[in-house]
Design an enzyme around this catalytic site. Structure first.
Site, short mmCIF file in Angstrom:
data_model
loop_
_atom_site.label_atom_id
_atom_site.label_comp_id
_atom_site.label_asym_id
_atom_site.label_seq_id
_atom_site.Cartn_x
_atom_site.Cartn_y
_atom_site.Cartn_z
N GLY A 209 67.27 31.27 -25.72
CA GLY A 209 68.36 30.35 -26.08
C GLY A 209 69.34 30.19 -24.95
O GLY A 209 69.04 30.53 -23.81
N ASN A 210 70.53 29.68 -25.24
CA ASN A 210 71.57 29.56 -24.22
C ASN A 210 72.94 29.69 -24.89
O ASN A 210 73.05 29.84 -26.10
CB ASN A 210 71.42 28.25 -23.43
CG ASN A 210 71.50 27.04 -24.33
OD1 ASN A 210 72.52 26.81 -24.97
ND2 ASN A 210 70.40 26.28 -24.41
N HIS A 211 73.99 29.62 -24.06
CA HIS A 211 75.34 29.93 -24.55
C HIS A 211 76.05 28.76 -25.22
O HIS A 211 77.22 28.87 -25.57
CB HIS A 211 76.21 30.41 -23.38
CG HIS A 211 75.79 31.73 -22.83
ND1 HIS A 211 75.79 32.87 -23.58
CD2 HIS A 211 75.34 32.09 -21.60
CE1 HIS A 211 75.37 33.87 -22.84
NE2 HIS A 211 75.09 33.42 -21.64
N SER A 212 75.39 27.62 -25.39
CA SER A 212 76.09 26.47 -25.98
C SER A 212 76.61 26.81 -27.38
O SER A 212 75.90 27.43 -28.17
CB SER A 212 75.13 25.28 -26.06
OG SER A 212 75.71 24.27 -26.83
N ALA A 276 72.38 21.34 -25.70
CA ALA A 276 71.82 22.04 -24.53
C ALA A 276 70.41 22.46 -24.92
O ALA A 276 70.17 23.57 -25.39
CB ALA A 276 72.68 23.25 -24.20
#
Ligand code: C5P
Length: 398
Positions: A209-212, A276
């Protein structure tokens, strides 16, 4: 429209400064709070006393008040203002604004201001024609400063030509127009927004995943509701929620986001894609939790579909698509390339920094459109950035 607005008037050294008391009067009559900041040179052309009396606020020039020693805090001034207008704005101040110099209270306030800024250039005929001045004005305009062009007429030098400051009534009208409610093209439009990260499963408990956080897209969705639009939000895994008027479709992965968007885009007037989306996903997620028995684990990743690219290349002539670009190097170049490659109507660039990007509550954006227009915002809350973005798209897209 200026009732209760906080307006800073910056005055620089130029003969047209004698007309600024009139601008102060017009703004006061309209119900605005006015704070005048003069550069030291301005005080050779207009008195602080006149501006203080008319604005009902001490006109300031120095960082510290000579009588009390109190600090004229430029950051507080910059945050207080709903608008900053610098009039007359001479070539020296124009050059310093362009290069970010701040050797007086007015320039530091300009650099701290988060509000829209206007300048009314005023200088003599040949000065106004200088390539350096013209280039600086172009640069400021490209950064989002509103320029109220100098007018043609008799100049203090006796020469006749371009260089006179626009009259106070015109300066007043520029501010008044800006704050007047605009016809909203968003009313009754159906807009599809995406937000948040996507999670790409490695096994039933792990993901890429990512930090969005989804905050920017949610702020846009909420602001669109205020503008009378019908909004569908396709939201990746996020702890945040939009207002209840927004139709919310929660998804997890890029594939599920694409599926939802393909259905929703069919009957939407436009797409603003702020999600994102993970570029890659594990090729074959394990159906069972992967045990940590092996010393190494290799994951094969495959490319995710580009949702924005897919939808933009099959949009109808009545539909628009807008994307986001988050770049760490050559940001403008890559953003404009993305605009073209993905067949977008506009692209919004945000640069990752302390006060913009994923985890921040504030953001700073530059908008590029397919007609080569550029708008750069200052750092503002994401809610405020959403309003600025939608106002700009309102003018550019429809
Ligand atoms: O190519 P890049 O990922 O930098 O493009 C960013 C824009 O494209 C964003 O608007 C993002 O939501 C969208 N995007 C997408 N599908 C992907 C990757 C990005 O729609 N797989």
């Amino acid at each position: 429209m200026l009732n209760s607005k906080n307006i800073i008037i910056g005055v620089t050294g130029g003969i047209a400064a004698y007309k600024i008391p009139l601008l102060v009067r017009l703004l006061k009559k309209a119900g605005a709070q006015v704070q005048v900041i003069c550069t030291p040179a301005a005080l050779q052309f207009v008195t602080a006393e006149t501006l203080t009396v008319l604005s009902e606020n001490p006109c300031i020039t120095e960082f510290f008040q000579p009588e009390t020693g109190a600090w004229n805090h430029h950051v507080n001034l910059g945050l207080w203002a709903d608008a900053l207008i610098i009039a007359p704005c001479g070539s020296n101040t124009i050059a310093k604004m362009t290069t970010g110099q701040c050797d007086n209270l007015l320039l530091t306030t300009y650099l701290s201001a988060r509000c829209p800024v206007w300048i009314a250039p005023a200088m003599d005929l040949d000065m106004y024609q200088q390539a350096a001045v013209k280039d600086n004005l172009n640069t400021l305009q490209n950064r989002g400063v509103h320029i109220i062009p100098a007018e043609t007429g008799e100049l203090a030098s006796g020469l006749l030509g371009e260089g006179r400051m626009a009259e106070p009534e015109k300066l007043f009208a520029a501010l008044d127009d800006y704050f007047a409610p605009k016809p909203s093209h968003w009313n009754n439009k159906h807009i599809l927004i995406t937000a948040g990260p996507t999670f790409e499963a490695i096994d039933p408990v792990r993901f890429i995943g990512n930090h969005s956080t989804g905050q920017m897209g949610i702020s846009i969705a909420n602001a669109l509701i205020d503008l009378g639009a019908k909004v569908t939000l396709v939201l990746g895994p996020s702890s945040l929620k939009p207002r209840k008027e927004v139709k919310l479709i929660s998804v997890i992965s890029a594939k599920s986001m694409l599926e939802a968007c393909e259905i929703e885009f069919e009957h939407a007037d436009g797409l603003i894609m702020s999600a994102a989306v993970a570029d890659y996903r594990p090729d074959t997620p394990s159906p069972e939790k992967i045990k940590k028995s092996e010393p190494e684990l290799t994951l094969k990743l495959v490319k995710n579909p580009d949702i924005l690219h897919t939808l933009s290349h099959k949009k109808k002539s009545t539909q628009f698509t807008v994307g986001f670009a988050l770049e760490t190097e050559h940001p403008e170049k890559y953003a404009v390339e993305k605009l073209k490659r993905k067949n977008l109507d506009a692209v919004i660039l945000n640069v990752v920094s302390e006060n913009s990007g994923f985890k921040s509550n504030t953001n700073k954006i530059t908008i590029f459109d397919k007609k080569n227009r550029i708008f750069e915002s200052s750092v503002q809350s994401k809610d405020q950035i959403a309003v600025i973005l939608l106002n700009t798209l309102n003018d550019w897209l429809f």
